[in-house]
Motif scaffolding. Structure first.
Motif, short mmCIF file in Angstrom:
data_model
loop_
_atom_site.label_atom_id
_atom_site.label_comp_id
_atom_site.label_asym_id
_atom_site.label_seq_id
_atom_site.Cartn_x
_atom_site.Cartn_y
_atom_site.Cartn_z
N ARG A 154 -1.19 6.24 -6.66
CA ARG A 154 -2.44 5.50 -6.84
C ARG A 154 -3.36 5.59 -5.64
O ARG A 154 -4.52 5.21 -5.72
N LEU A 155 -2.83 6.08 -4.52
CA LEU A 155 -3.61 6.38 -3.33
C LEU A 155 -3.29 7.82 -2.92
O LEU A 155 -2.17 8.27 -3.11
N ALA A 156 -4.27 8.50 -2.36
CA ALA A 156 -4.04 9.88 -1.91
C ALA A 156 -3.57 9.92 -0.46
O ALA A 156 -2.75 10.74 -0.09
N THR A 157 -4.11 9.05 0.36
CA THR A 157 -3.79 9.00 1.79
C THR A 157 -3.84 7.55 2.23
O THR A 157 -4.61 6.76 1.70
N LEU A 158 -3.01 7.21 3.21
CA LEU A 158 -2.99 5.86 3.74
C LEU A 158 -3.00 5.92 5.26
O LEU A 158 -2.18 6.61 5.86
N ALA A 202 0.83 -1.21 0.00
CA ALA A 202 0.00 0.00 0.00
C ALA A 202 0.87 1.26 0.00
O ALA A 202 0.54 2.24 -0.66
N ASP A 206 1.20 12.09 3.97
CA ASP A 206 0.12 11.29 3.40
C ASP A 206 -0.12 9.95 4.10
O ASP A 206 -0.99 9.20 3.70
N VAL A 207 0.66 9.64 5.14
CA VAL A 207 0.55 8.34 5.81
C VAL A 207 0.41 8.53 7.32
O VAL A 207 1.13 9.32 7.92
N LEU A 219 1.86 1.83 -3.50
CA LEU A 219 0.76 2.43 -4.27
C LEU A 219 0.67 3.93 -4.00
O LEU A 219 0.47 4.73 -4.92
N LEU A 220 0.83 4.31 -2.75
CA LEU A 220 0.80 5.73 -2.38
C LEU A 220 1.96 6.47 -3.04
O LEU A 220 1.79 7.54 -3.62
N ARG A 221 3.13 5.87 -2.98
CA ARG A 221 4.34 6.49 -3.56
C ARG A 221 4.18 6.73 -5.05
O ARG A 221 4.68 7.70 -5.60
#
Length: 70
Positions: A24-28, A16, A60-61, A19-21
């Protein structure tokens, strides 16, 4: 079986992050449910936080301990 499940969960969290990097994701938000100080969960949480630091994804994480007081 239990160790395999822990490893799978950690691998999914790392995937995940990737994906964020790659945008593909905005926040995790990664919840950690049993983070006693020396548990495998706590070690995985520290490792995951280390990767967040290395990749510069702090904004973002969130790696959250469900048992934390804050």
């Amino acid at each position: 079986d239990w160790l395999g499940r822990r490893m799978r969960r950690h691998a999914l969290a790392l995937a995940a992050l990737d994906l964020l990097r790659h945008g593909r994701l905005a926040t995790l938000v990664v919840g950690v449910d049993d983070a006693a100080p020396r548990s495998l969960s706590a070690v995985a949480q520290q490792d995951l936080q280390g990767w967040v630091d290395r990749l510069g994804l702090h904004a973002d994480v969130v790696v959250a301990d469900a048992l934390a007081d804050d």
